[in-house]
Design a protein around this motif. Structure first.
Motif, PDB file in Angstrom:
ATOM      1  N   PHE A 178      11.145  11.721  34.594  1.00  0.00           N
ATOM      2  CA  PHE A 178      11.467  10.298  34.545  1.00  0.00           C
ATOM      3  C   PHE A 178      10.712   9.568  35.661  1.00  0.00           C
ATOM      4  CE2 PHE A 178      14.784  11.653  31.740  1.00  0.00           C
ATOM      5  CZ  PHE A 178      14.970  10.572  30.904  1.00  0.00           C
ATOM      6  N   THR A 179       9.423   9.391  35.414  1.00  0.00           N
ATOM      7  CA  THR A 179       8.616   8.598  36.333  1.00  0.00           C
ATOM      8  C   THR A 179       8.938   7.120  36.126  1.00  0.00           C
ATOM      9  OG1 THR A 179       6.810   8.413  34.732  1.00  0.00           O
ATOM     10  CG2 THR A 179       6.779  10.321  36.231  1.00  0.00           C
ATOM     11  N   GLN A 180       8.342   6.283  36.944  1.00  0.00           N
ATOM     12  CA  GLN A 180       8.597   4.854  36.813  1.00  0.00           C
ATOM     13  C   GLN A 180       8.167   4.341  35.450  1.00  0.00           C
ATOM     14  OE1 GLN A 180       6.869   2.459  39.890  1.00  0.00           O
ATOM     15  NE2 GLN A 180       7.574   0.537  39.024  1.00  0.00           N
ATOM     16  N   ASP A 181       7.013   4.807  34.953  1.00  0.00           N
ATOM     17  CA  ASP A 181       6.515   4.356  33.649  1.00  0.00           C
ATOM     18  C   ASP A 181       7.452   4.789  32.523  1.00  0.00           C
ATOM     19  OD1 ASP A 181       4.346   3.194  34.850  1.00  0.00           O
ATOM     20  OD2 ASP A 181       2.977   4.859  34.452  1.00  0.00           O
ATOM     21  N   VAL A 182       7.954   6.019  32.602  1.00  0.00           N
ATOM     22  CA  VAL A 182       8.858   6.513  31.567  1.00  0.00           C
ATOM     23  C   VAL A 182      10.179   5.755  31.607  1.00  0.00           C
ATOM     24  CG1 VAL A 182      10.184   8.511  30.769  1.00  0.00           C
ATOM     25  CG2 VAL A 182       7.815   8.804  31.515  1.00  0.00           C
ATOM     26  N   THR A 183      10.681   5.500  32.809  1.00  0.00           N
ATOM     27  CA  THR A 183      11.928   4.738  32.953  1.00  0.00           C
ATOM     28  C   THR A 183      11.787   3.344  32.368  1.00  0.00           C
ATOM     29  OG1 THR A 183      12.449   5.944  34.991  1.00  0.00           O
ATOM     30  CG2 THR A 183      13.639   3.886  34.593  1.00  0.00           C
ATOM     31  N   GLY A 236       0.816  -1.207   0.000  1.00  0.00           N
ATOM     32  CA  GLY A 236       0.000   0.000   0.000  1.00  0.00           C
ATOM     33  C   GLY A 236       0.848   1.253   0.000  1.00  0.00           C
ATOM     34  N   ILE A 237       0.211   2.364  -0.350  1.00  0.00           N
ATOM     35  CA  ILE A 237       0.897   3.645  -0.363  1.00  0.00           C
ATOM     36  C   ILE A 237       1.093   4.119   1.071  1.00  0.00           C
ATOM     37  CG2 ILE A 237       0.811   6.025  -1.181  1.00  0.00           C
ATOM     38  CD1 ILE A 237       1.085   3.929  -3.378  1.00  0.00           C
ATOM     39  N   PRO A 238       2.308   4.576   1.431  1.00  0.00           N
ATOM     40  CA  PRO A 238       2.534   5.034   2.807  1.00  0.00           C
ATOM     41  C   PRO A 238       1.677   6.241   3.148  1.00  0.00           C
ATOM     42  CG  PRO A 238       4.388   5.620   1.393  1.00  0.00           C
ATOM     43  CD  PRO A 238       3.510   4.700   0.592  1.00  0.00           C
ATOM     44  N   VAL A 239       1.216   6.289   4.388  1.00  0.00           N
ATOM     45  CA  VAL A 239       0.406   7.415   4.859  1.00  0.00           C
ATOM     46  C   VAL A 239       1.063   8.006   6.099  1.00  0.00           C
ATOM     47  CG1 VAL A 239      -1.742   6.479   3.951  1.00  0.00           C
ATOM     48  CG2 VAL A 239      -1.032   5.864   6.259  1.00  0.00           C
ATOM     49  N   GLU A 240       0.740   9.264   6.371  1.00  0.00           N
ATOM     50  CA  GLU A 240       1.300   9.919   7.544  1.00  0.00           C
ATOM     51  C   GLU A 240       0.715   9.312   8.813  1.00  0.00           C
ATOM     52  OE1 GLU A 240       1.096  14.126   7.594  1.00  0.00           O
ATOM     53  OE2 GLU A 240       1.832  14.371   5.539  1.00  0.00           O
ATOM     54  N   ILE A 241       1.545   9.227   9.861  1.00  0.00           N
ATOM     55  CA  ILE A 241       1.051   8.703  11.128  1.00  0.00           C
ATOM     56  C   ILE A 241       0.146   9.741  11.772  1.00  0.00           C
ATOM     57  CG2 ILE A 241       3.032   7.218  11.522  1.00  0.00           C
ATOM     58  CD1 ILE A 241       4.169   9.310  13.387  1.00  0.00           C
ATOM     59  N   VAL A 242      -0.828   9.268  12.516  1.00  0.00           N
ATOM     60  CA  VAL A 242      -1.766  10.173  13.174  1.00  0.00           C
ATOM     61  C   VAL A 242      -1.117  10.782  14.407  1.00  0.00           C
ATOM     62  CG1 VAL A 242      -3.791   8.941  12.344  1.00  0.00           C
ATOM     63  CG2 VAL A 242      -2.753   8.263  14.506  1.00  0.00           C
ATOM     64  N   ALA A 243      -1.583  11.955  14.789  1.00  0.00           N
ATOM     65  CA  ALA A 243      -0.963  12.690  15.880  1.00  0.00           C
ATOM     66  C   ALA A 243      -0.987  11.913  17.191  1.00  0.00           C
ATOM     67  CB  ALA A 243      -1.662  14.040  16.057  1.00  0.00           C
ATOM     68  N   ASP A 244      -2.038  11.144  17.414  1.00  0.00           N
ATOM     69  CA  ASP A 244      -2.177  10.424  18.676  1.00  0.00           C
ATOM     70  C   ASP A 244      -1.092   9.368  18.873  1.00  0.00           C
ATOM     71  OD1 ASP A 244      -4.362  11.931  19.255  1.00  0.00           O
ATOM     72  OD2 ASP A 244      -5.831  10.423  18.650  1.00  0.00           O
ATOM     73  N   SER A 245      -0.525   8.879  17.772  1.00  0.00           N
ATOM     74  CA  SER A 245       0.468   7.811  17.868  1.00  0.00           C
ATOM     75  C   SER A 245       1.903   8.326  17.869  1.00  0.00           C
ATOM     76  CB  SER A 245       0.293   6.819  16.705  1.00  0.00           C
ATOM     77  OG  SER A 245       0.556   7.452  15.471  1.00  0.00           O
ATOM     78  N   VAL A 246       2.050   9.654  17.747  1.00  0.00           N
ATOM     79  CA  VAL A 246       3.388  10.242  17.713  1.00  0.00           C
ATOM     80  C   VAL A 246       3.968  10.282  19.122  1.00  0.00           C
ATOM     81  CG1 VAL A 246       4.698  12.349  17.252  1.00  0.00           C
ATOM     82  CG2 VAL A 246       2.917  11.610  15.665  1.00  0.00           C
ATOM     83  N   ALA A 247       5.251   9.946  19.231  1.00  0.00           N
ATOM     84  CA  ALA A 247       5.922   9.977  20.531  1.00  0.00           C
ATOM     85  C   ALA A 247       6.027  11.414  21.023  1.00  0.00           C
ATOM     86  CB  ALA A 247       7.309   9.358  20.423  1.00  0.00           C
ATOM     87  N   SER A 248       5.575  11.672  22.227  1.00  0.00           N
ATOM     88  CA  SER A 248       5.640  12.998  22.827  1.00  0.00           C
ATOM     89  C   SER A 248       7.019  13.218  23.440  1.00  0.00           C
ATOM     90  CB  SER A 248       4.557  13.160  23.896  1.00  0.00           C
ATOM     91  OG  SER A 248       4.748  14.347  24.620  1.00  0.00           O
ATOM     92  N   THR A 249       7.711  14.262  22.973  1.00  0.00           N
ATOM     93  CA  THR A 249       9.048  14.541  23.486  1.00  0.00           C
ATOM     94  C   THR A 249       9.013  14.832  24.981  1.00  0.00           C
ATOM     95  OG1 THR A 249       9.643  15.472  21.340  1.00  0.00           O
ATOM     96  CG2 THR A 249      11.083  16.001  23.203  1.00  0.00           C
ATOM     97  N   SER A 250       8.028  15.617  25.396  1.00  0.00           N
ATOM     98  CA  SER A 250       7.946  15.972  26.813  1.00  0.00           C
ATOM     99  C   SER A 250       7.692  14.749  27.688  1.00  0.00           C
ATOM    100  CB  SER A 250       6.832  17.002  27.028  1.00  0.00           C
ATOM    101  OG  SER A 250       5.573  16.485  26.611  1.00  0.00           O
ATOM    102  N   ALA A 251       6.896  13.807  27.176  1.00  0.00           N
ATOM    103  CA  ALA A 251       6.578  12.617  27.972  1.00  0.00           C
ATOM    104  C   ALA A 251       7.806  11.749  28.198  1.00  0.00           C
ATOM    105  CB  ALA A 251       5.486  11.810  27.286  1.00  0.00           C
ATOM    106  N   TRP A 252       8.719  11.739  27.221  1.00  0.00           N
ATOM    107  CA  TRP A 252       9.909  10.896  27.326  1.00  0.00           C
ATOM    108  C   TRP A 252      11.059  11.575  28.065  1.00  0.00           C
ATOM    109  CZ3 TRP A 252      10.929   5.875  25.350  1.00  0.00           C
ATOM    110  CH2 TRP A 252       9.859   5.287  24.653  1.00  0.00           C
ATOM    111  N   PHE A 253      11.106  12.923  28.043  1.00  0.00           N
ATOM    112  CA  PHE A 253      12.268  13.623  28.582  1.00  0.00           C
ATOM    113  C   PHE A 253      11.981  14.484  29.816  1.00  0.00           C
ATOM    114  CE2 PHE A 253      13.541  12.998  24.106  1.00  0.00           C
ATOM    115  CZ  PHE A 253      14.772  12.402  24.303  1.00  0.00           C
ATOM    116  N   ALA A 254      10.754  14.962  29.957  1.00  0.00           N
ATOM    117  CA  ALA A 254      10.469  15.943  31.006  1.00  0.00           C
ATOM    118  C   ALA A 254      10.602  15.362  32.411  1.00  0.00           C
ATOM    119  CB  ALA A 254       9.077  16.543  30.809  1.00  0.00           C
TER     120      ALA A 254
END
Length: 329
Positions: A180-185, A160-178
């Motif tokens: 470091f909770t247990q879930d993020v770790t 199939g033709i590639p499509v852009e990923i939806v915003a909801d599935s994009v990795a949030s920079t703040s969630a990964w770096f802001a």
């Protein structure tokens, strides 16, 4: 490490060659390391372990029967592509009894392709690496559409033709770096270790850890480069806004793992300069993988390790023209 080399030499030659073949997936000519890799695959799944074992044996025996260089065979250079072929085909194609025949044939073909490409690239002092595995698996994946006895598995990308990923599935920079909770770790830990494991198609944290241990037995610098590549394969996709699910599964990391090991440890003189060059190569491998994934989407093929192969080749060709970096062999 000296103790592992002593054990390596003490292992009977047939087993030593097989184990070295598995070890060469991560550039480790060490039977102890290869044995750890195979054990790790069995821990991740019996089928994957068996497929890798059948693959490495088939490809190595083929090299013997065809009379290829004894030194290359003994170093495991005709085994590592077969090691990858087995788990790959079982991941992307439907698991049937006939698939074992496919694995044997594909592993045998990878040896022939390996020898041919070694001949082509020898004048340029450029390694073949995993390109025979990529080319062979691509051919066998496409071939299943012509045979009633085989069919694609659910993991193989749909055409199939590639499509852009939806915003909801994009990795949030703040969630990964802001913060470091247990879930993020846990997310970081999971993505990095799985990134190493995915080199051999294993979706497992423990397999990734065992792979790093096996590499460290051969070389601490090699293990450091592998770990750095996995980190690059997590950080860069996050910063670029890639699909979070793919990042957490380690699917952006396994190619940078191999690229940074190749450039920063194996094929260029180990130094601070080659480490920095490896970092640049690892970053570009992430972008190359994204581009190749979209390029291959219309025909429904996975990138496999081709992003690593392509970037490694370009950097090694470029390094041969530089006064700063020279080949280590």
């Amino acid at each position: 490490m000296d103790w592992s080399l002593s054990i390596d030499k003490a292992i009977p030659k047939p087993l030593r060659v097989i184990f070295r073949g598995a070890g060469q997936v991560f550039f480790c000519c060490n039977a102890v390391t290869g044995l750890i890799f195979l054990i790790a695959l069995y821990v991740g799944g019996i089928t994957a372990g068996l497929a890798a074992t059948v693959g490495v044996i088939s490809s190595t025996v083929t090299a013997y029967l065809l009379g290829f260089s004894d030194d290359d065979i003994d170093a495991g250079l005709y085994g590592f592509n077969g090691t990858l072929v087995g788990p790959c085909l079982f991941l992307f194609l439907e698991n049937t009894p006939q698939l074992w025949l496919f694995v044997v044939l594909a592993s045998m073909l990878s040896t022939v392709v390996m020898a041919a490409l070694m001949r082509i690239l020898q004048p340029y002092n450029i390694p073949v690496s995993t390109s025979p595995f990529v080319l062979t698996c691509w051919m066998f994946m496409v071939a299943v559409y012509s045979f009633d006895g085989f069919s694609r598995g659910p993991v193989l990308p749909a055409q199939g033709i590639p499509v852009e990923i939806v915003a909801d599935s994009v990795a949030s920079t703040s969630a990964w770096f802001a913060t470091f909770t247990q879930d993020v770790t846990v997310a970081w830990y999971t993505a990095i270790t799985k990134g190493v494991a995915e080199v051999m198609f294993a979706d497992s944290i423990i397999v990734g850890i065992l792979f790093l241990v096996g590499i460290a037995i051969t070389s601490l610098r090699g293990a450091f480069m592998a770990l750095s590549g996995a980190i690059v394969g997590v950080v860069v996709p996050i910063l670029l806004g890639a699909d979070q699910t793919l990042i957490e599964m380690g699917l952006y990391a396994f190619n940078p793992v191999l690229t940074m090991m190749a450039v920063g440890w194996v094929f260029l003189k180990p130094s601070t300069g080659s480490a920095l060059l490896a970092l640049l190569a690892g970053i570009l491998t992430v972008i190359c993988q994204a581009g190749l994934a979209n390029f291959l989407a219309p025909i429904g093929l996975p990138t496999l390790t081709f992003p690593f192969v392509l970037v490694m080749w370009m950097f090694l060709f470029a390094a041969s023209r530089s006064r700063y970096w020279g080949n280590s062999n």
